[in-house]
Design an enzyme around this catalytic site. Structure first.
Site, PDB file in Angstrom:
ATOM      1  N   LYS A  14      47.665  34.057  34.388  1.00 55.17           N
ATOM      2  CA  LYS A  14      48.935  33.395  34.133  1.00 55.17           C
ATOM      3  C   LYS A  14      50.078  33.955  34.985  1.00 55.17           C
ATOM      4  O   LYS A  14      50.210  35.150  35.139  1.00 55.17           O
ATOM      5  CB  LYS A  14      49.288  33.546  32.647  1.00 55.17           C
ATOM      6  CG  LYS A  14      50.446  32.693  32.187  1.00 55.17           C
ATOM      7  CD  LYS A  14      50.329  32.421  30.703  1.00 55.17           C
ATOM      8  CE  LYS A  14      51.459  31.575  30.176  1.00 55.17           C
ATOM      9  NZ  LYS A  14      51.735  30.367  30.935  1.00 55.17           N
ATOM     10  N   GLY A  59      50.227  42.035  34.584  1.00 52.93           N
ATOM     11  CA  GLY A  59      49.096  42.279  35.491  1.00 52.93           C
ATOM     12  C   GLY A  59      49.066  41.289  36.642  1.00 52.93           C
ATOM     13  O   GLY A  59      48.857  41.675  37.802  1.00 52.93           O
ATOM     14  N   CYS A  60      49.298  40.030  36.345  1.00 53.11           N
ATOM     15  CA  CYS A  60      49.257  38.994  37.385  1.00 53.11           C
ATOM     16  C   CYS A  60      50.389  39.184  38.387  1.00 53.11           C
ATOM     17  O   CYS A  60      50.219  38.937  39.579  1.00 53.11           O
ATOM     18  CB  CYS A  60      49.316  37.610  36.743  1.00 53.11           C
ATOM     19  SG  CYS A  60      47.894  37.296  35.671  1.00 53.11           S
ATOM     20  N   THR A  61      51.536  39.646  37.907  1.00 47.83           N
ATOM     21  CA  THR A  61      52.669  39.902  38.803  1.00 47.83           C
ATOM     22  C   THR A  61      52.357  41.075  39.727  1.00 47.83           C
ATOM     23  O   THR A  61      52.603  40.999  40.941  1.00 47.83           O
ATOM     24  CB  THR A  61      53.948  40.167  37.981  1.00 47.83           C
ATOM     25  OG1 THR A  61      54.224  38.994  37.198  1.00 47.83           O
ATOM     26  CG2 THR A  61      55.136  40.467  38.880  1.00 47.83           C
ATOM     27  N   ALA A  77      49.825  39.802  42.351  1.00 47.65           N
ATOM     28  CA  ALA A  77      50.451  38.894  43.318  1.00 47.65           C
ATOM     29  C   ALA A  77      51.387  39.651  44.266  1.00 47.65           C
ATOM     30  O   ALA A  77      51.355  39.432  45.482  1.00 47.65           O
ATOM     31  CB  ALA A  77      51.206  37.786  42.588  1.00 47.65           C
TER      32      ALA A  77
END
Length: 151
Positions: free
Chosen positions: A38, A43-45, A48
């Protein structure tokens, strides 16, 4: 997870700017295709931003980075703008590519079982063959690990 040595399935998905991308558009380049749960989550930030910071090094090695989640084009656009991401995010709200790449799986979180995207990264060679597949991805470490895979 798809097998190393197999042809990566082609796909058609829209990026954060509404432009259509096909995997076959990238024949002749290595592709880091990573699936994440998401936009705008911790974590995704980290993952990325790590890919974005290292993007010049990926391009020097002839590779492109494509991130895929089930978020919308609009969500991706906000995510890209908020963090200044310099690579392509692909929207798969129908989960067709997510399912094709076998990353829609049962997940356990604090004892609760649900279906979701398992953070997975594929390295695809210039001919479209999967040469590395990792489903034990640690978000913060993944960009550096993938850069090392290109050595």
């Amino acid at each position: 997870m798809l097998e190393v040595g197999t042809k990566a399935p082609d796909f058609e998905l829209f990026d954060q700017d509404g432009k259509l991308h096909k995997l076959n558009d990238y024949i002749g380049k290595k592709v880091i295709l990573y699936f994440y749960p998401k936009d705008n989550t911790p974590g995704c930030t980290k993952q990325a931003c790590g890919f974005s910071e290292r993007y010049p090094q990926f391009t020097e090695k002839g590779a492109v980075v494509l991130g895929v989640s089930k978020d919308s084009v609009a969500s991706h656009k906000k995510f890209v703008e908020k963090y200044g991401l310099v690579f392509t995010l692909l929207a798969d709200p129908e989960c067709t590519v997510i399912e094709t790449y076998d990353v829609w799986q049962e997940k356990k979180n604090y004892g609760k079982v649900s279906m979701g995207v398992v953070r997975t990264t594929y390295l695809i060679d210039e001919q479209g063959i999967i040469i590395k597949a990792n489903d034990r991805v640690k978000a913060a470490e993944d960009p550096e690990k993938m850069l090392q895979e290109l050595e």
